[in-house]
Design an enzyme around this catalytic site. Sequence first.
Site, short mmCIF file in Angstrom:
data_model
loop_
_atom_site.label_atom_id
_atom_site.label_comp_id
_atom_site.label_asym_id
_atom_site.label_seq_id
_atom_site.Cartn_x
_atom_site.Cartn_y
_atom_site.Cartn_z
N SER A 140 0.86 -1.19 0.00
CA SER A 140 0.00 0.00 0.00
C SER A 140 0.89 1.23 0.00
CB SER A 140 -0.90 0.02 1.24
OG SER A 140 -1.53 1.29 1.39
N TYR A 153 -1.00 0.22 10.53
CA TYR A 153 -1.22 -0.32 9.19
C TYR A 153 -0.08 0.09 8.27
CZ TYR A 153 -3.33 -1.00 4.57
OH TYR A 153 -3.57 -1.38 3.27
#
Length: 244
Positions: A140, A153
């Site tokens: 990501s 995250y």
Amino acid sequence: MSLTGKTALVTGGSRGIGAAIARRLAAEGATVAITYAGNTAAADATVAAIEQAGGTAFAFQADAADPASQRAGVDQAAAALGGIDILVHNAGVATFATIAEDSDAIFDRQFDVNVKGLHVGTRAALPHLTDGGRIILIGSISGEMAFPATTVYSATKAAVAALARGWAKDLAPRNILVNTVQPGPIDTDLNPADGEFAAQMLSAIPLGRYGRVEEIAGAVAFLAGPDASYITGTTLTIDGGVTA
């Protein structure tokens, strides 16, 4: 159909980006297996879509956070496929919390799925992975830049890119290529282009739109195919220019 005769395992392949990757690899000629955490209906729908298009697919339940379950899922997939040429790690979770709101449980869950699950799954796949195979990790842009309440995250996705760089060198003697695809804002059920944060996000995207799952799947198909035979240890960012 550049992947005719190849086999592929896609973790977290029941919906969203994972399902799109599974469908695209099958469309390129690969026989595909997916693993999924618990949404049997979605997994069955992905398999059915591939079969209706003339492909072959299998689905196996496996919890990426549970090492025994992850290993069993990989072994079942490898047995059904007769070996693995392409391994795509897509399974992942995200929980949004500031450091003041965070907890050990939130931290552990994200690292267990996003990092440890990758590590366990790749080790389990190695005996089944053909020399000259491909490993593609879905990271990501959060691994490169910070967003509010996404610190843990982001840390997991930075770790994903680091794993790929290291594994690329570890597995180079077997000519196994390892790369990371880093999506930016992609229109999925979990992050819809018309969701509550969409207007704020759109203002940060130079191309002015969310990406489509098919655009991520296309990049994965490229890295899995013959035209990417000299690409390893790299990160391909697909974000409409957000990190430019």
